[in-house]
Write a protein that holds these residues in place. Structure first.
Motif, PDB file in Angstrom:
ATOM      1  N   ASN A 154     -46.676 -50.485 -11.318  1.00  0.00           N
ATOM      2  CA  ASN A 154     -47.830 -51.158 -12.047  1.00  0.00           C
ATOM      3  C   ASN A 154     -48.742 -52.136 -11.150  1.00  0.00           C
ATOM      4  N   ALA A 155     -50.027 -51.561 -10.806  1.00  0.00           N
ATOM      5  CA  ALA A 155     -50.944 -52.355  -9.969  1.00  0.00           C
ATOM      6  C   ALA A 155     -52.009 -52.114 -10.230  1.00  0.00           C
ATOM      7  N   GLY A 156     -53.126 -53.033 -10.296  1.00  0.00           N
ATOM      8  CA  GLY A 156     -54.627 -52.885 -10.491  1.00  0.00           C
ATOM      9  C   GLY A 156     -54.668 -52.543 -11.902  1.00  0.00           C
ATOM     10  N   GLY A 157     -54.129 -52.557 -12.760  1.00  0.00           N
ATOM     11  CA  GLY A 157     -54.515 -52.161 -14.290  1.00  0.00           C
ATOM     12  C   GLY A 157     -54.056 -50.640 -14.440  1.00  0.00           C
ATOM     13  N   PHE A 158     -53.389 -50.128 -13.352  1.00  0.00           N
ATOM     14  CA  PHE A 158     -53.067 -48.750 -13.704  1.00  0.00           C
ATOM     15  C   PHE A 158     -51.212 -48.772 -13.718  1.00  0.00           C
ATOM     16  N   CYS A 159     -50.715 -47.868 -14.297  1.00  0.00           N
ATOM     17  CA  CYS A 159     -49.083 -47.634 -14.237  1.00  0.00           C
ATOM     18  C   CYS A 159     -48.982 -46.393 -13.810  1.00  0.00           C
ATOM     19  N   THR A 160     -47.870 -46.279 -12.818  1.00  0.00           N
ATOM     20  CA  THR A 160     -47.367 -45.106 -12.580  1.00  0.00           C
ATOM     21  C   THR A 160     -46.186 -44.706 -13.210  1.00  0.00           C
ATOM     22  N   ILE A 161     -46.261 -43.733 -14.204  1.00  0.00           N
ATOM     23  CA  ILE A 161     -45.110 -43.296 -15.130  1.00  0.00           C
ATOM     24  C   ILE A 161     -44.405 -41.980 -14.734  1.00  0.00           C
ATOM     25  N   ARG A 162     -43.019 -42.054 -15.318  1.00  0.00           N
ATOM     26  CA  ARG A 162     -42.439 -40.794 -14.765  1.00  0.00           C
ATOM     27  C   ARG A 162     -41.876 -40.435 -16.483  1.00  0.00           C
ATOM     28  N   PHE A 163     -42.184 -39.172 -16.899  1.00  0.00           N
ATOM     29  CA  PHE A 163     -41.662 -38.795 -18.002  1.00  0.00           C
ATOM     30  C   PHE A 163     -40.231 -38.611 -18.298  1.00  0.00           C
ATOM     31  N   SER A 164     -39.720 -38.864 -19.403  1.00  0.00           N
ATOM     32  CA  SER A 164     -38.291 -38.796 -19.670  1.00  0.00           C
ATOM     33  C   SER A 164     -37.805 -37.453 -19.685  1.00  0.00           C
ATOM     34  N   ASP A 165     -38.573 -36.436 -20.113  1.00  0.00           N
ATOM     35  CA  ASP A 165     -38.239 -35.005 -20.210  1.00  0.00           C
ATOM     36  C   ASP A 165     -37.891 -34.288 -18.844  1.00  0.00           C
ATOM     37  N   GLY A 166     -38.155 -34.925 -17.880  1.00  0.00           N
ATOM     38  CA  GLY A 166     -38.279 -34.481 -16.335  1.00  0.00           C
ATOM     39  C   GLY A 166     -39.199 -33.300 -16.222  1.00  0.00           C
ATOM     40  N   ASN A 167     -40.410 -33.161 -17.244  1.00  0.00           N
ATOM     41  CA  ASN A 167     -41.062 -32.164 -16.690  1.00  0.00           C
ATOM     42  C   ASN A 167     -42.088 -32.273 -15.543  1.00  0.00           C
ATOM     43  N   CYS A 168     -42.377 -33.451 -15.141  1.00  0.00           N
ATOM     44  CA  CYS A 168     -42.795 -33.685 -13.796  1.00  0.00           C
ATOM     45  C   CYS A 168     -42.049 -33.613 -12.440  1.00  0.00           C
ATOM     46  N   GLY A 169     -40.652 -33.234 -12.576  1.00  0.00           N
ATOM     47  CA  GLY A 169     -39.975 -33.451 -11.548  1.00  0.00           C
ATOM     48  C   GLY A 169     -39.743 -34.898 -11.210  1.00  0.00           C
ATOM     49  N   THR A 170     -39.893 -34.817  -9.613  1.00  0.00           N
ATOM     50  CA  THR A 170     -39.894 -36.345  -9.101  1.00  0.00           C
ATOM     51  C   THR A 170     -41.056 -37.006  -9.086  1.00  0.00           C
ATOM     52  N   SER A 171     -42.291 -36.596  -9.371  1.00  0.00           N
ATOM     53  CA  SER A 171     -43.587 -37.106  -9.349  1.00  0.00           C
ATOM     54  C   SER A 171     -43.659 -37.866 -10.375  1.00  0.00           C
ATOM     55  N   GLY A 172     -44.822 -38.724 -10.502  1.00  0.00           N
ATOM     56  CA  GLY A 172     -45.082 -39.620 -11.306  1.00  0.00           C
ATOM     57  C   GLY A 172     -46.584 -39.298 -11.678  1.00  0.00           C
ATOM     58  N   THR A 173     -47.082 -39.730 -12.785  1.00  0.00           N
ATOM     59  CA  THR A 173     -48.450 -39.729 -13.303  1.00  0.00           C
ATOM     60  C   THR A 173     -49.073 -41.028 -13.507  1.00  0.00           C
ATOM     61  N   ARG A 174     -50.161 -41.310 -12.895  1.00  0.00           N
ATOM     62  CA  ARG A 174     -50.870 -42.673 -12.970  1.00  0.00           C
ATOM     63  C   ARG A 174     -51.838 -42.709 -14.138  1.00  0.00           C
ATOM     64  N   VAL A 175     -51.670 -43.884 -14.887  1.00  0.00           N
ATOM     65  CA  VAL A 175     -52.816 -43.786 -16.052  1.00  0.00           C
ATOM     66  C   VAL A 175     -53.053 -45.355 -16.250  1.00  0.00           C
ATOM     67  N   ARG A 176     -54.045 -45.373 -16.982  1.00  0.00           N
ATOM     68  CA  ARG A 176     -54.375 -47.040 -17.059  1.00  0.00           C
ATOM     69  C   ARG A 176     -53.326 -47.530 -18.275  1.00  0.00           C
ATOM     70  N   GLU A 177     -53.220 -48.939 -18.036  1.00  0.00           N
ATOM     71  CA  GLU A 177     -52.254 -49.366 -18.906  1.00  0.00           C
ATOM     72  C   GLU A 177     -52.774 -49.404 -20.547  1.00  0.00           C
ATOM     73  N   SER A 178     -54.052 -49.244 -20.557  1.00  0.00           N
ATOM     74  CA  SER A 178     -54.521 -49.275 -22.065  1.00  0.00           C
ATOM     75  C   SER A 178     -54.284 -47.930 -22.775  1.00  0.00           C
ATOM     76  N   LYS A 179     -53.775 -46.856 -22.025  1.00  0.00           N
ATOM     77  CA  LYS A 179     -53.379 -45.559 -22.465  1.00  0.00           C
ATOM     78  C   LYS A 179     -51.847 -45.590 -22.768  1.00  0.00           C
ATOM     79  N   LEU A 180     -51.138 -46.645 -22.802  1.00  0.00           N
ATOM     80  CA  LEU A 180     -49.769 -46.743 -22.909  1.00  0.00           C
ATOM     81  C   LEU A 180     -49.371 -47.545 -24.206  1.00  0.00           C
ATOM     82  N   TYR A 181     -48.255 -47.241 -24.622  1.00  0.00           N
ATOM     83  CA  TYR A 181     -47.918 -48.129 -25.842  1.00  0.00           C
ATOM     84  C   TYR A 181     -46.508 -48.634 -25.796  1.00  0.00           C
ATOM     85  N   ARG A 182     -46.102 -49.762 -26.426  1.00  0.00           N
ATOM     86  CA  ARG A 182     -44.766 -50.227 -26.191  1.00  0.00           C
ATOM     87  C   ARG A 182     -43.697 -49.526 -27.059  1.00  0.00           C
TER      88      ARG A 182
END
Length: 74
Positions: free
Chosen positions: A27-55
């Protein structure tokens, strides 16, 4: 101020209808790098704005329902 920390479980809405579970890797600069739990993205992550994520999955599903209801009459 960061909304999420590394290691937090979050929920992301894909294609405006699918709620996907993920873990915050960075998490840096208002963006989060996330890794999906289903493993669909392999070892890479996806970078999204914090506002697009929910607790919680319920928060994300509520947003999806509101979005679908708003677009129902178009």
């Amino acid at each position: 101020m960061k909304r999420f920390n590394e290691g937090d479980t979050v929920y992301f809405i894909a294609s405006s209808i699918f709620v996907r579970k993920a873990k915050v890797v960075r998490n840096a600069g208002g963006f989060c790098t996330i890794r999906f739990s289903d493993g669909n993205c392999g070892t890479s992550g996806t970078r999204v704005r914090e506002s697009k994520l929910y607790r919680t999955e319920e928060e994300a599903k509520k947003f999806v329902e509101q979005h679908q209801n708003a677009n129902k009459w178009r």
